[in-house]
Design an enzyme around this catalytic site. Structure first.
Site, PDB file in Angstrom:
ATOM      1  CD  GLU A 159     111.687  41.253  56.540  1.00 35.16           C
ATOM      2  OE1 GLU A 159     111.454  40.560  55.262  1.00 35.16           O
ATOM      3  OE2 GLU A 159     112.949  41.409  57.027  1.00 35.16           O
ATOM      4  CG  ASN A 166      66.955  50.121  54.551  1.00 35.24           C
ATOM      5  OD1 ASN A 166      67.656  49.233  53.767  1.00 35.24           O
ATOM      6  ND2 ASN A 166      66.213  51.427  54.207  1.00 35.24           N
ATOM      7  CB  THR A 194     115.836  59.043  72.295  1.00 33.47           C
ATOM      8  OG1 THR A 194     117.134  59.579  72.394  1.00 33.47           O
ATOM      9  CG2 THR A 194     115.213  58.946  73.675  1.00 33.47           C
ATOM     10  CG  HIS A 195     116.795  61.226  68.373  1.00 31.19           C
ATOM     11  ND1 HIS A 195     115.959  61.962  67.655  1.00 31.19           N
ATOM     12  CD2 HIS A 195     116.496  61.460  69.843  1.00 31.19           C
ATOM     13  CE1 HIS A 195     115.544  63.109  68.486  1.00 31.19           C
ATOM     14  NE2 HIS A 195     115.798  62.789  69.518  1.00 31.19           N
ATOM     15  CE1 TYR A 209      71.559  50.226  53.569  1.00 30.67           C
ATOM     16  CE2 TYR A 209      70.450  50.422  51.334  1.00 30.67           C
ATOM     17  CZ  TYR A 209      71.388  49.678  51.968  1.00 30.67           C
ATOM     18  OH  TYR A 209      71.903  48.756  51.590  1.00 30.67           O
ATOM     19  CE  LYS A 264      76.482  44.123  54.664  1.00 34.08           C
ATOM     20  NZ  LYS A 264      76.300  45.490  54.737  1.00 34.08           N
ATOM     21  CB  SER A 324     118.422  33.728  51.377  1.00 33.48           C
ATOM     22  OG  SER A 324     119.244  33.977  50.365  1.00 33.48           O
ATOM     23  CB  SER A 346      76.035  42.036  49.490  1.00 33.90           C
ATOM     24  OG  SER A 346      74.880  41.833  49.763  1.00 33.90           O
ATOM     25  CE  LYS A 376     119.945  37.851  54.525  1.00 35.56           C
ATOM     26  NZ  LYS A 376     119.259  38.556  53.452  1.00 35.56           N
ATOM     27  CG  ASN A 428     116.126  36.822  55.153  1.00 33.78           C
ATOM     28  OD1 ASN A 428     116.862  37.029  55.438  1.00 33.78           O
ATOM     29  ND2 ASN A 428     115.888  35.897  53.957  1.00 33.78           N
ATOM     30  CD  GLN A 461      75.066  45.175  48.873  1.00 32.16           C
ATOM     31  OE1 GLN A 461      73.840  44.947  49.262  1.00 32.16           O
ATOM     32  NE2 GLN A 461      75.504  44.934  47.386  1.00 32.16           N
TER      33      GLN A 461
HETATM   34  N1  ARG Z   1      72.364  44.106  51.290  1.00 27.00           N
HETATM   35  C1  ARG Z   1      72.062  45.449  51.815  1.00 27.00           C
HETATM   36  C2  ARG Z   1      73.265  46.071  52.554  1.00 27.00           C
HETATM   37  O1  ARG Z   1      74.142  45.387  52.870  1.00 27.00           O
HETATM   38  C3  ARG Z   1      70.657  45.191  52.748  1.00 27.00           C
HETATM   39  C4  ARG Z   1      69.960  46.434  52.787  1.00 27.00           C
HETATM   40  C5  ARG Z   1      69.318  46.589  51.717  1.00 27.00           C
HETATM   41  N2  ARG Z   1      68.343  47.583  51.638  1.00 27.00           N
HETATM   42  C6  ARG Z   1      67.785  48.250  50.611  1.00 27.00           C
HETATM   43  N3  ARG Z   1      67.125  49.564  50.603  1.00 27.00           N
HETATM   44  N4  ARG Z   1      68.310  48.144  49.457  1.00 27.00           N
HETATM   45  O2  ARG Z   1      72.959  47.179  52.974  1.00 27.00           O
END
Ligand code: ARG
Length: 463
Positions: free
Chosen positions: A293, A113, A158-159, A320, A328, A280, A26, A286, A288, A325
């Site tokens: 949008e 964790n 309204t509407h 956990y 994030k 455009s 990650s 135009k 836009n 993971q």
């Molecule tokens: N990269 C992991 C996460 O974002 C960190 C925690 C990993 N813990 C584990 N028991 N493998 O969750």
């Protein structure tokens, strides 16, 4: 880095495949947590010093190493490795390279964790505060457009039908109210993220009597968790963040839709700045409203993010799982997308202008003071409202057939519908007078609107 230097090679699975390493890693996402991760390790080291697990001298070495990593990061010199999975293992591995084996002590009495949950909480607090600042900037640009337009008439709908005259300021303040609620929602989110979970360790709590007060103080948490299992698996604070973002996104989308409509050839109530509109490729006339949008469209992906994370969380028993993971990626993307939409909206509002003369005609042409006329019969002629409503409906039908607006109807024409109608009715027909006739504090009465504007000037501290 070769396979041997991988920090985590478990007895069960000594070497993971490179396909798995890629899939499992990650770091590309959570490298964003480096500052939080280092702060969390610094705090943890202080707690370990108190327990004499780490000596003061070792702690100094560790702190220097962490500072140097931070410095390298700021200079863009850090190279992370996928083999080390995530930001936590990468920092530990860097520290080891910088200061040697002393680094091997930092993971005593904690787990990734509780570490990742703490890092993410700190990030969410920071991100919420940044979003609040951006929302306030947007509010300032809206407020600046509202100021001085307490008497600028536009039709209230309204509407999507012309309903009653309101002022441009009154209409814009409705958006200030929405964004103010968003600020409150992010406060709620900050409050819920502000809970230290260090000491939860992997799930059952730490075998070391870590000084939780010291950890709270070092990381500026005002409280800590009651339960270690909840500590490592609670992602509600992320979901609150996504919910708050989703609501802000909803308000941005609503405002975009409104301004797109107002900038249409049919309404012409809003002239979008040329800096934020595009031409455009084929139709030279135009302009836009692409910026708006895109805000409208991009806010959809923000809104679905809370559902994605709720789904992840709801499938998991305690505690956990690696599923977490993914949280994030979701909150980081949400933040990036939302902040860019808020910034664009702020600029669009700041640089564009509202058309101030057209609203009055729209109100006149579409009988916007018909309700005032019904109230005239109630107030001055003591006719019950349901009867006066019917009389005015007939008058409006008549005016439509004659292709006239209410001020073009002569007094004797009015009297055909109700004998007692006198010239005073024209005061009620008058669009300008309609606003000041409103009596309630939340109304479009310019006096009340000015009061609200003053409140917002104070709240946003602008002059
Ligand atoms: N990269 C992991 C996460 O974002 C960190 C925690 C990993 N813990 C584990 N028991 N493998 O969750």
């Amino acid at each position: 880095m070769n396979k041997k230097s991988k920090i985590l090679s478990t007895p069960i699975n000594k070497s993971t495949s490179s396909l798995m390493d890629d899939f499992n890693s990650s770091i590309d996402v959570d490298k964003r947590l480096i500052e939080e991760d280092i702060a969390v390790t610094s705090a943890h080291v202080k707690a370990l010093v108190k327990l004499k697990v780490i000596s003061k001298k070792e702690a100094l070495t560790i702190q220097k190493g962490l500072n140097s990593i931070l410095n390298d990061h700021k200079k863009g010199r850090l190279k992370f490795s996928k083999k080390n999975e995530d930001i936590h293992m990468n920092v530990e591995s860097y520290l080891n390279k910088k200061i040697g084996n002393v680094a091997n002590k930092i993971h005593t009495g904690r787990s990734r964790n509780d570490q990742v949950a703490t890092d993410t909480r700190l990030w969410t607090i920071k991100a919420s505060k940044n979003l609040q600042e951006e929302i306030k900037n947007l509010m300032k640009s809206i407020l600046n457009q509202a100021r001085g337009n307490e008497k600028t008439i536009i039709p209230g709908f309204t509407h999507l039908q012309v309903a009653q005259p309101v002022s441009l300021a009154h209409h814009l303040i409705a958006y200030l109210e929405m964004f103010k609620r968003d600020l409150n929602y992010f406060d709620f989110c900050i409050n819920n993220s502000d809970e230290n979970v260090l000491g939860s360790a992997a799930l059952a709590g730490s075998n070391y009597n870590l000084d939780i007060g010291l950890l709270n103080k070092s990381l500026h948490f005002s409280k800590s968790k009651n339960n270690s299992m909840d500590g490592v698996s609670d992602r509600d604070f992320c979901i609150y963040f996504l919910h708050a973002s989703s609501l802000t996104a909803t308000h941005l989308s609503k405002l975009s839709s409104e301004l797109i409509l107002w900038s249409s050839n049919f309404m012409k109530l809003f002239n979008i700045s040329s800096e934020y509109s595009t031409g455009s490729s084929i139709m030279p006339q135009k302009r836009n409203p692409d910026s708006l949008e895109l805000v409208r469209s991009k806010t959809n992906s923000i809104r679905i993010k809370s559902i994605e994370l709720s789904n992840i969380v709801s499938n998991l028993p305690l505690t956990y799982f690696k599923d977490f993971q993914e949280d994030k990626r979701i909150i980081f993307d949400c933040y990036d997308e939302l902040i860019s939409c808020i910034k664009i909206m702020e600029e669009v509002i700041k640089k564009s202008n509202f058309e101030k003369s057209i609203g009055r005609d729209l109100c006149n042409n579409y009988f916007a003071t018909a309700t005032d006329l019904a109230d005239y019969l109630v107030i001055e002629k003591k006719i019950p409202f349901r009867d006066s409503y019917k009389i005015i409906a007939d008058i409006v039908n008549y005016a439509q057939k004659k292709n006239k607006n209410l001020s073009q109807i002569k007094i004797d024409e009015y009297q055909k519908f109700q004998k007692s109608i006198d010239k005073n009715i024209y005061k009620y027909v008058d669009i300008n007078k309609s606003l000041s006739r409103k009596k309630t504090p939340m109304s479009s009465n310019p006096k009340e609107v000015s009061k609200v504007i003053r409140k917002y000037i104070k709240f946003l501290r602008i002059r």
